[in-house]
Design an enzyme around this catalytic site. Structure first.
Site, PDB file in Angstrom:
ATOM      1  N   SER A   7       0.915  -1.357   0.040  1.00  0.00           N
ATOM      2  CA  SER A   7      -0.359   0.103   0.409  1.00  0.00           C
ATOM      3  C   SER A   7       0.500   0.939  -0.228  1.00  0.00           C
ATOM      4  O   SER A   7       1.810   1.781   1.327  1.00  0.00           O
ATOM      5  CB  SER A   7      -0.439   0.349   1.662  1.00  0.00           C
ATOM      6  OG  SER A   7      -1.715   1.131   1.462  1.00  0.00           O
ATOM      7  N   HIS A  30      -1.347  -1.300  -4.404  1.00  0.00           N
ATOM      8  CA  HIS A  30      -1.868  -0.854  -3.557  1.00  0.00           C
ATOM      9  C   HIS A  30      -2.620   0.538  -3.919  1.00  0.00           C
ATOM     10  O   HIS A  30      -1.306   1.122  -2.812  1.00  0.00           O
ATOM     11  CB  HIS A  30      -2.018  -2.074  -2.111  1.00  0.00           C
ATOM     12  CG  HIS A  30      -3.533  -1.654  -2.025  1.00  0.00           C
ATOM     13  ND1 HIS A  30      -4.815  -2.640  -2.322  1.00  0.00           N
ATOM     14  CD2 HIS A  30      -4.507  -1.046  -0.862  1.00  0.00           C
ATOM     15  CE1 HIS A  30      -6.369  -2.075  -1.690  1.00  0.00           C
ATOM     16  NE2 HIS A  30      -5.838  -1.281  -0.824  1.00  0.00           N
ATOM     17  N   ASP A  32      -5.085   3.631  -2.001  1.00  0.00           N
ATOM     18  CA  ASP A  32      -5.774   3.878  -1.544  1.00  0.00           C
ATOM     19  C   ASP A  32      -6.775   4.923  -1.205  1.00  0.00           C
ATOM     20  O   ASP A  32      -5.729   6.322  -1.234  1.00  0.00           O
ATOM     21  CB  ASP A  32      -5.636   3.576  -0.002  1.00  0.00           C
ATOM     22  CG  ASP A  32      -4.967   2.025   0.942  1.00  0.00           C
ATOM     23  OD1 ASP A  32      -5.961   1.053   0.560  1.00  0.00           O
ATOM     24  OD2 ASP A  32      -3.995   2.007   1.509  1.00  0.00           O
ATOM     25  N   MET A  34      -8.789   7.530  -0.755  1.00  0.00           N
ATOM     26  CA  MET A  34     -10.476   8.304   0.474  1.00  0.00           C
ATOM     27  C   MET A  34     -10.958   8.826   0.407  1.00  0.00           C
ATOM     28  O   MET A  34      -9.936  10.159   0.178  1.00  0.00           O
ATOM     29  CB  MET A  34      -9.749   8.086   2.263  1.00  0.00           C
ATOM     30  CG  MET A  34      -8.833   6.510   2.397  1.00  0.00           C
ATOM     31  SD  MET A  34      -8.096   6.303   4.430  1.00  0.00           S
ATOM     32  CE  MET A  34      -7.081   5.133   4.069  1.00  0.00           C
ATOM     33  N   HIS A  63      -8.783   0.833  -4.250  1.00  0.00           N
ATOM     34  CA  HIS A  63      -8.720   0.115  -3.272  1.00  0.00           C
ATOM     35  C   HIS A  63     -10.169   1.496  -2.663  1.00  0.00           C
ATOM     36  O   HIS A  63      -9.774   2.863  -2.622  1.00  0.00           O
ATOM     37  CB  HIS A  63      -8.982  -0.154  -2.230  1.00  0.00           C
ATOM     38  CG  HIS A  63      -9.936  -0.506  -0.793  1.00  0.00           C
ATOM     39  ND1 HIS A  63      -8.930  -0.435   0.519  1.00  0.00           N
ATOM     40  CD2 HIS A  63     -10.949  -0.139  -0.424  1.00  0.00           C
ATOM     41  CE1 HIS A  63      -9.786  -0.318   1.147  1.00  0.00           C
ATOM     42  NE2 HIS A  63     -10.825  -0.109   0.562  1.00  0.00           N
ATOM     43  N   MET A  65     -12.712   3.694  -1.210  1.00  0.00           N
ATOM     44  CA  MET A  65     -12.676   4.082  -0.517  1.00  0.00           C
ATOM     45  C   MET A  65     -13.729   5.634   0.168  1.00  0.00           C
ATOM     46  O   MET A  65     -13.458   6.442   0.329  1.00  0.00           O
ATOM     47  CB  MET A  65     -11.672   4.341   1.083  1.00  0.00           C
ATOM     48  CG  MET A  65     -11.542   2.571   1.700  1.00  0.00           C
ATOM     49  SD  MET A  65     -10.088   2.815   3.180  1.00  0.00           S
ATOM     50  CE  MET A  65      -8.811   2.907   1.451  1.00  0.00           C
ATOM     51  N   MET A 136     -11.233  -6.594   5.005  1.00  0.00           N
ATOM     52  CA  MET A 136     -10.924  -5.260   5.504  1.00  0.00           C
ATOM     53  C   MET A 136     -10.167  -5.910   7.061  1.00  0.00           C
ATOM     54  O   MET A 136     -11.335  -6.372   7.697  1.00  0.00           O
ATOM     55  CB  MET A 136     -11.359  -4.168   6.165  1.00  0.00           C
ATOM     56  CG  MET A 136     -11.747  -3.154   5.011  1.00  0.00           C
ATOM     57  SD  MET A 136     -10.127  -2.878   4.194  1.00  0.00           S
ATOM     58  CE  MET A 136      -9.084  -1.467   5.150  1.00  0.00           C
ATOM     59  N   PHE A 142      -7.218   4.871   8.000  1.00  0.00           N
ATOM     60  CA  PHE A 142      -5.812   5.430   8.049  1.00  0.00           C
ATOM     61  C   PHE A 142      -5.067   3.130   8.512  1.00  0.00           C
ATOM     62  O   PHE A 142      -5.738   3.220   8.681  1.00  0.00           O
ATOM     63  CB  PHE A 142      -5.423   5.642   9.466  1.00  0.00           C
ATOM     64  CG  PHE A 142      -6.387   7.055  10.425  1.00  0.00           C
ATOM     65  CD1 PHE A 142      -5.789   7.780   9.651  1.00  0.00           C
ATOM     66  CD2 PHE A 142      -7.819   6.774  10.365  1.00  0.00           C
ATOM     67  CE1 PHE A 142      -6.567   9.450  10.149  1.00  0.00           C
ATOM     68  CE2 PHE A 142      -8.663   7.794  10.665  1.00  0.00           C
ATOM     69  CZ  PHE A 142      -7.790   9.313  10.071  1.00  0.00           C
ATOM     70  N   ASP A 174      -6.408  -7.123   3.451  1.00  0.00           N
ATOM     71  CA  ASP A 174      -5.535  -5.110   4.139  1.00  0.00           C
ATOM     72  C   ASP A 174      -6.053  -5.337   5.376  1.00  0.00           C
ATOM     73  O   ASP A 174      -7.213  -5.186   6.392  1.00  0.00           O
ATOM     74  CB  ASP A 174      -6.211  -4.164   3.667  1.00  0.00           C
ATOM     75  CG  ASP A 174      -6.222  -2.892   3.310  1.00  0.00           C
ATOM     76  OD1 ASP A 174      -5.198  -2.729   3.999  1.00  0.00           O
ATOM     77  OD2 ASP A 174      -6.024  -2.171   2.204  1.00  0.00           O
TER      78      ASP A 174
END
Length: 214
Positions: A7, A30, A32, A34, A63, A65, A136, A142, A174
């Site tokens: 990540s 990966h 993330d 958010m 991913h 979110m 998850m 975080f 993850d």
């Protein structure tokens, strides 16, 4: 073979190209994303994914979110994502199906994500459309959180469902994955492991990636 997806949340954002090249021994990058609404943090978006694409030959595992991801999945695909996952909790079942369809229409791989409190069965309506399911093992939002070992029965249940209904689907975990917890994840049936700090804080990153493969 166990795949490793470091990540970039744990990378040095001032030197992202360098830090992505440091994980060349991995299988995915990966990413993330958010939005500060679905999770209480804001990270990166479409322009960063677009800028990452030329920096690596590895597939970008994005991913999302974010709330109502159906609004943005096509743009992430166009930016260079190879694999896009959306949370089942982020929208209606109808819109999650629409998001998966849009990702596939762009010729990319698609999947759903389950938060810790979401049961394995929540993936069932989407299983036939999934190239990957992500569980998850920390609360999303975080990096650097403690691994939740009590998620392993969920991983095992999903492995059974995948084997029965969609054997080509990958099963990803993850959160809190390190050289110890990776073995627990693999034993439960995961074949893709996301790891952030465990990779980027290692003295020898290629050796750490090999170690995480179990």
């Amino acid at each position: 073979m166990i795949k490793i997806a470091p990540s970039i949340l744990s990378a040095d954002f001032a030197n992202l190209e360098r830090d992505i090249q440091r994980i060349a021994a991995a299988d995915y990058v990966h990413v993330d994303v958010m939005d500060g609404m679905f999770v209480p943090n804001i990270t990166i978006g479409i322009p960063v994914v677009k800028s990452l694409r030329p920096a690596t030959q590895l597939p970008l595992d994005v991913h999302l979110m974010i709330v109502q991801p159906v609004r943005y999945v096509e743009q992430f695909c166009d930016a260079g994502a190879d694999l896009v996952t959306v949370h089942v909790e982020s929208d209606s079942e109808e819109n999650i199906h629409a998001a998966l369809d849009k990702i596939h229409a762009k010729g990319k791989r698609a999947g759903v994500v389950l938060k810790p409190k979401t049961p394995a069965e929540a993936a069932l309506p989407f299983l036939d459309k999934c190239d990957i399911i992500l569980v998850m093992t920390v609360e999303p939002g975080f990096g650097g959180q403690k691994f939740m070992a009590d998620m392993m029965p969920k991983v095992a249940a999903l492995r059974k469902l995948i084997n029965e209904k969609n054997p080509d689907c990958e099963l990803e975990v993850d959160g809190g994955v390190d050289p110890v917890t990776c073995k627990t994840c693999i034993e439960a049936g995961a074949n893709v492991l996301v790891a952030g700090s465990a990779v980027y804080k290692a003295e020898d990153i290629p050796a750490r990636i090999a170690e995480l493969r179990g």
